[in-house]
Scaffold this active site. Structure first.
Site, mmCIF file in Angstrom:
data_model
loop_
_atom_site.group_PDB
_atom_site.id
_atom_site.type_symbol
_atom_site.label_atom_id
_atom_site.label_comp_id
_atom_site.label_asym_id
_atom_site.label_seq_id
_atom_site.Cartn_x
_atom_site.Cartn_y
_atom_site.Cartn_z
ATOM 1 N N TYR A 13 0.789 -1.228 0.000
ATOM 2 C CA TYR A 13 0.000 0.000 0.000
ATOM 3 C C TYR A 13 0.822 1.279 0.000
ATOM 4 C CZ TYR A 13 -3.579 -3.392 1.033
ATOM 5 O OH TYR A 13 -4.403 -4.476 0.962
ATOM 6 N N PRO A 67 -11.372 -0.096 -1.462
ATOM 7 C CA PRO A 67 -12.625 -0.740 -1.847
ATOM 8 C C PRO A 67 -13.824 0.148 -1.529
ATOM 9 C CG PRO A 67 -11.281 -2.146 -0.421
ATOM 10 C CD PRO A 67 -10.743 -0.765 -0.327
ATOM 11 N N HIS A 91 -7.200 1.349 2.269
ATOM 12 C CA HIS A 91 -6.918 -0.054 2.566
ATOM 13 C C HIS A 91 -5.672 -0.307 3.429
ATOM 14 C CE1 HIS A 91 -7.405 -4.260 2.135
ATOM 15 N NE2 HIS A 91 -7.945 -4.268 0.943
ATOM 16 N N LYS A 125 -23.286 -26.274 0.407
ATOM 17 C CA LYS A 125 -23.220 -26.946 1.712
ATOM 18 C C LYS A 125 -24.044 -28.231 1.706
ATOM 19 C CE LYS A 125 -22.184 -23.338 5.109
ATOM 20 N NZ LYS A 125 -22.808 -22.382 6.048
ATOM 21 N N SER A 126 -25.214 -28.184 1.027
ATOM 22 C CA SER A 126 -26.074 -29.372 0.999
ATOM 23 C C SER A 126 -25.392 -30.520 0.245
ATOM 24 C CB SER A 126 -27.425 -29.040 0.361
ATOM 25 O OG SER A 126 -27.249 -28.820 -1.031
ATOM 26 N N LYS A 167 -22.175 -30.954 0.663
ATOM 27 C CA LYS A 167 -20.952 -31.094 1.470
ATOM 28 C C LYS A 167 -19.741 -30.462 0.789
ATOM 29 C CE LYS A 167 -22.480 -34.977 4.247
ATOM 30 N NZ LYS A 167 -23.894 -34.675 3.927
ATOM 31 N N SER A 191 -17.478 -26.760 0.193
ATOM 32 C CA SER A 191 -17.223 -25.424 0.735
ATOM 33 C C SER A 191 -17.788 -24.372 -0.218
ATOM 34 C CB SER A 191 -15.712 -25.228 0.890
ATOM 35 O OG SER A 191 -15.355 -23.905 0.539
ATOM 36 N N TYR A 202 -5.753 -14.769 -7.705
ATOM 37 C CA TYR A 202 -5.422 -14.405 -6.327
ATOM 38 C C TYR A 202 -6.714 -14.364 -5.533
ATOM 39 C CZ TYR A 202 -3.535 -11.328 -2.584
ATOM 40 O OH TYR A 202 -3.135 -10.776 -1.390
ATOM 41 N N SER A 250 -7.743 -13.512 -1.538
ATOM 42 C CA SER A 250 -7.072 -13.134 -0.294
ATOM 43 C C SER A 250 -7.550 -13.994 0.873
ATOM 44 C CB SER A 250 -7.236 -11.651 0.004
ATOM 45 O OG SER A 250 -8.600 -11.336 0.035
ATOM 46 N N SER A 265 -6.978 -14.459 5.232
ATOM 47 C CA SER A 265 -6.568 -13.681 6.393
ATOM 48 C C SER A 265 -5.465 -14.387 7.168
ATOM 49 C CB SER A 265 -7.775 -13.471 7.304
ATOM 50 O OG SER A 265 -7.338 -12.907 8.520
ATOM 51 N N SER A 312 -11.832 -11.801 -3.836
ATOM 52 C CA SER A 312 -11.915 -11.824 -2.383
ATOM 53 C C SER A 312 -13.345 -12.106 -1.950
ATOM 54 C CB SER A 312 -11.471 -10.468 -1.825
ATOM 55 O OG SER A 312 -11.564 -10.490 -0.426
ATOM 56 N N GLN A 313 -13.473 -13.011 -0.971
ATOM 57 C CA GLN A 313 -14.786 -13.200 -0.367
ATOM 58 C C GLN A 313 -14.860 -12.304 0.860
ATOM 59 O OE1 GLN A 313 -16.834 -17.072 0.559
ATOM 60 N NE2 GLN A 313 -16.300 -16.561 2.643
#
Length: 523
Positions: A5, A18, A241, A321-322, A324, A326, A350, A352, A354, A452-453
């Protein structure tokens, strides 16, 4: 923080900051705007009380506590431009932490004290009265938009900044903005657009303000946290950011939204409050020239960025999820498939992750493009391959993505390790290890898909610009029964097209659902 940054010389607006779009509010006039902004301010102050008393609950991931430091960096902090690199200053640390916020309306900046002399925060009613005063004393629209200077290339802004603060009045005004707890931008209504274009327009509004004719001058882009409330019911925020990632910001947003739902707050006896202080700027011909240049640059950038919001309503995270699977890995594979269908090849991707399991940890990269993801994307449209085999390949690709995610958040990724080695070589003034000079290294770190989620309880969507000129920026928020995506690309690049990729993404998500349903029927 330094290399990602503060060393970067690109403008922060659109390139690193963002934007977050909140659900549209049901007000269409300034009364509604003032009331909403007042509740929002009260909500942030409520969050701040947890930070001040250090009663913020520690977050956990997989049973491990996460570093909470970023939460202490987002309020009363500001980025400050330098000639070669920037710095971030956090004013909460001093003996007398600031007790004011900045409010901007019609390009004019005001200092609003949000605490009474006894240290209690102003109530919603009191804040509302103060915002009305600000509104009424900033009706003239011919003011120079000093704030637009902060949207410039960092070296250009650095020079203009030194020029600006030579004047004592200007220096005091700039300092007051930098020290404030956060900024609230009361925006003019945007040009009207169709309902389907509305989300794209608001997302762009949060990223850059829509250009110098609209609200781009109604910002101070160096401020860590800027809440944006438009007269037409559009609202959200943009954040600088360098001090923090998305999740702490979204956690704060969730708290504020929750607070605003609760708050039909106590009426207060109206003690007369002091007039909010208007910040003055002395505009020399040279500064005026800098402002004109910043306006031109901003307008070029606004035309340059294409923003598409995709509200995918067919299903949300409950569906993978139903089966099984992710939800995050499932969405990443849909992105791989969409890209492959559009370009007949895969690209460095990419995502991200954590690193907050570690003290002061920031991010690591999950590389979503793998041998397994490519096998799946190739097989998906191959009629000679049986559905059960396609589903097996999808499952395998998802499993590998899960493993990579696990490694990244536990400090076993490669990106930051390489960064450390590179910085050591630079510090020791030894020659750079050969791998960093290798073409394959350059190719593998040219992330055409930068993703990114950012999950949140609030039905919001976050967006950011692409990382490379010929790439895409993709942010997503998976809710139970729908998924919010924002896809950005640069118009000047012939190869990229955000609308087209969004379409491929929607189709890929639908086809993957159909595939799994067909296979589970036959089992």
């Amino acid at each position: 923080m330094q290399s990602a940054y503060l060393d970067s010389r690109m403008p922060v607006a659109m390139y690193t900051s963002p934007g977050v779009v909140l659900p549209k509010m049901h007000f269409h006039d300034r009364q509604g705007q003032m009331r909403f902004a007042s509740k929002l301010i009260a909500g942030v102050l409520d969050f701040k009380s947890m930070i001040d008393s250090e009663t913020l609950p520690v977050e956990y991931l997989g049973g491990k506590p996460l570093c909470m430091d970023q939460y202490y960096q987002v309020l009363t902090s500001c980025r400050i431009p330098g000639p070669k690199r920037d710095t971030v200053v956090n004013y909460a640390i001093g003996k007398t932490p600031p007790s004011h916020i900045t409010v901007v309306h019609n390009f004019q900046f005001f200092i609003l004290d949000v605490y009474n002399s006894d240290g209690s925060p102003l109530t919603v009613d009191q804040i509302c009265v103060q915002l009305e005063k600000i509104w009424n004393t900033s009706l003239q629209t011919n003011k120079e938009p000093v704030g637009i200077l902060t949207s410039n290339h960092r070296n250009t802004w650095g020079k203009a900044y030194n020029n600006l603060i030579k004047d004592k009045t200007n220096k005091e005004s700039v300092r007051a903005i930098q020290k404030s707890i956060f900024t609230v931008c009361l925006d003019a209504p945007m040009p009207r657009v169709s309902d389907e274009m509305y989300h794209n327009k608001v997302a762009a509004q949060m990223l850059h303000g829509g250009g110098s004719r609209w609200n781009s001058g109604n910002r101070w882009f160096d401020k860590t946290l800027q809440f944006i409330v438009g007269e037409d019911g559009s609202c959200g925020l943009t954040y600088e950011h360098a001090p923090a990632e998305g999740p702490p910001i979204v956690f704060l947003v969730d708290h504020v939204v929750d607070y605003m739902k609760r708050s039909e707050i106590v009426r207060t006896p109206m003690i007369p409050l002091p007039m909010p202080q208007k910040l003055r700027f002395n505009i020399t011909p040279e500064i005026k020239k800098d402002i004109e240049k910043a306006k031109q640059n901003m307008n070029i950038m606004v035309h340059e960025l294409d923003v598409r919001v995709l509200n995918f309503t067919h299903y949300g995270r409950k569906f993978p999820k139903s089966h099984k699977m992710s939800p995050d890995a499932f969405i990443q594979m849909a992105l791989q498939l969409a890209y492959y269908r559009m370009y007949q090849t895969c690209c460095p991707t990419y995502e991200s992750a954590s690193l907050r399991m570690f003290r002061l940890g920031r991010t690591e990269a999950i590389r979503s493009t793998t041998t397994e993801s490519l096998q799946f994307t190739k097989a998906m449209d191959d009629p000679s391959i049986h559905n059960s085999e396609k589903a097996a390949l999808l499952e395998k690709a998802i499993k590998v993505h899960r493993e990579h995610t696990h490694m990244a958040i536990h400090g076993q990724g490669i990106e930051r390790h390489m960064l450390g080695l590179k910085m050591m070589a630079i510090e020791d003034l030894t020659s750079l290890p050969e791998i960093f000079m290798d073409t394959s290294f350059a190719v593998s770190t040219h992330f055409n898909l930068y993703t990114s989620q950012v999950g949140s309880k609030t039905d919001c969507v976050m967006c950011f610009g692409p990382m490379v000129p010929d790439g895409y920026g993709i942010c997503y928020n998976p809710m139970d029964d729908h998924i919010n995506f924002a896809v950005t690309a640069f118009n000047s690049c012939e190869e990229t097209n955000a609308t087209k990729l969004s379409q491929f993404l929607e189709d890929s998500l639908l086809d993957m659902k159909t595939l799994l349903e067909q296979v589970s029927k036959t089992q």
